[in-house]
Write an enzyme that holds these catalytic residues in place. Structure first.
Site, mmCIF file in Angstrom:
data_model
loop_
_atom_site.group_PDB
_atom_site.id
_atom_site.type_symbol
_atom_site.label_atom_id
_atom_site.label_comp_id
_atom_site.label_asym_id
_atom_site.label_seq_id
_atom_site.Cartn_x
_atom_site.Cartn_y
_atom_site.Cartn_z
ATOM 1 N N ASP A 165 -4.569 -7.463 -11.152
ATOM 2 C CA ASP A 165 -3.416 -7.462 -10.245
ATOM 3 C C ASP A 165 -2.450 -6.333 -10.586
ATOM 4 O OD1 ASP A 165 -1.834 -8.358 -8.170
ATOM 5 O OD2 ASP A 165 -0.801 -9.866 -9.371
ATOM 6 N N ASN B 75 -2.177 -3.133 -8.746
ATOM 7 C CA ASN B 75 -2.486 -1.754 -8.357
ATOM 8 C C ASN B 75 -1.407 -1.161 -7.455
ATOM 9 O OD1 ASN B 75 -4.912 -1.803 -9.756
ATOM 10 N ND2 ASN B 75 -6.151 -2.260 -7.957
ATOM 11 N N HIS C 128 -5.210 1.670 -6.284
ATOM 12 C CA HIS C 128 -6.569 1.121 -6.276
ATOM 13 C C HIS C 128 -7.558 2.100 -6.908
ATOM 14 C CE1 HIS C 128 -5.314 -2.362 -4.083
ATOM 15 N NE2 HIS C 128 -4.917 -1.667 -3.023
ATOM 16 N N SER D 44 -10.720 -13.755 -0.597
ATOM 17 C CA SER D 44 -10.957 -14.052 0.816
ATOM 18 C C SER D 44 -9.669 -13.946 1.617
ATOM 19 C CB SER D 44 -11.569 -15.450 0.962
ATOM 20 O OG SER D 44 -10.793 -16.429 0.272
ATOM 21 N N GLU D 45 -8.509 -13.939 0.942
ATOM 22 C CA GLU D 45 -7.227 -13.782 1.623
ATOM 23 C C GLU D 45 -6.809 -12.311 1.754
ATOM 24 O OE1 GLU D 45 -7.484 -16.007 -1.039
ATOM 25 O OE2 GLU D 45 -7.748 -17.752 0.269
ATOM 26 N N ASN D 46 -7.469 -11.417 1.015
ATOM 27 C CA ASN D 46 -7.061 -10.009 1.014
ATOM 28 C C ASN D 46 -7.342 -9.293 2.334
ATOM 29 O OD1 ASN D 46 -7.808 -9.367 -2.508
ATOM 30 N ND2 ASN D 46 -5.906 -10.011 -1.534
#
Length: 242
Positions: A16, A18, A33, A62-64
């Site tokens: 976490d 980036n 990233h 899956s939420e990204n």
């Protein structure tokens, strides 16, 4: 005298920070990233050098998908770049790659690359790199329960056979030991839907550094600090028991 360090067998990392790393430097989030990919390479090498058998990296939740399209596109591009550039080296080093997460809805090219990485390295046994991509723990548990429900309906299993061990065998991590240590960078103090079932007795390390700054020294020190902890798994410590 040399300090003896009790290494964890399985380390899982929530990578976490980036975007915040880039923002602090006046750079676009995509640059964070890109630097994060370099931190991934270093973490994989460090885990190997420390003798850690399993390393799980939370690459994309899956939420990204809710993030800006440009950022999602950059993350997907970097994933492709990492696999195409590093897969051959991982294979030579004897690393087995496994992918956690829902695959059916992934773009065909991404799904194909992930499956190629698994197939190429399936027989490697030096250590295992698990990549959690399009992963959410609640979704993982729901998918496992659907598979068990199908077996109940078909008569392949019975209600009495539904145990924690049966559920464990239907998760994405089937056959993999639960993480001994879960690390999260960026200073956030939550799991964010990561390995909720598997984390039942994990130790946690919440680090203030952003992921691009997570280097060998930080990784090694975190493992050393873990080695000093007394893991009781619901029982008593050796000192109290004696």
């Amino acid at each position: 005298m040399t300090e003896q360090v009790r290494h964890p067998k399985h380390v899982a990392i929530i990578m976490d920070g980036n975007g915040r790393w880039a923002k602090a430097r006046g750079l676009p989030r995509t640059m964070g990233h890109r630097r994060g990919v370099e931190a991934v390479r270093q973490a994989v090498r460090t885990a190997r050098d420390l003798g850690i058998e399993y390393l799980t990296l939370f690459a994309f939740s899956s939420e990204n998908w809710k993030r800006p399209q440009e950022e999602v596109g950059e993350i997907l591009r970097l994933l492709k770049f990492f696999i195409r550039r590093d897969l051959a080296e991982l294979h030579r080093e004897g690393v087995c790659v496994r992918v956690l997460g829902e695959r059916e809805t992934l773009p065909p090219d991404i799904r194909g690359l992930l499956e190629e990485a698994e197939q190429l390295t399936v027989d490697n046994d030096r250590n295992t790199l698990l990549i959690a991509f399009n992963y959410g723990a609640r979704d993982e548990i729901a998918r496992a329960m659907r598979r068990i429900a199908e077996k109940l309906v078909s008569g392949e299993t019975t209600v009495d056979a539904v145990t924690p061990e049966l559920l464990d065998a239907h998760l994405d991590t089937a056959g993999i030991p639960d993480p001994d240590l879960i690390i999260r960078t960026s200073g956030e103090l939550r799991l964010s839907n990561f390995l909720l079932w598997q984390a039942a007795y994990s130790e946690f390390a919440f680090l203030p550094c952003y992921w691009p700054d997570f280097d060998t020294a930080i990784f090694t020190e975190t493992v050393r600090e873990y080695s000093l902890r007394d893991r009781r798994f619901g029982g008593l410590s050796q000192e109290i028991a004696s």
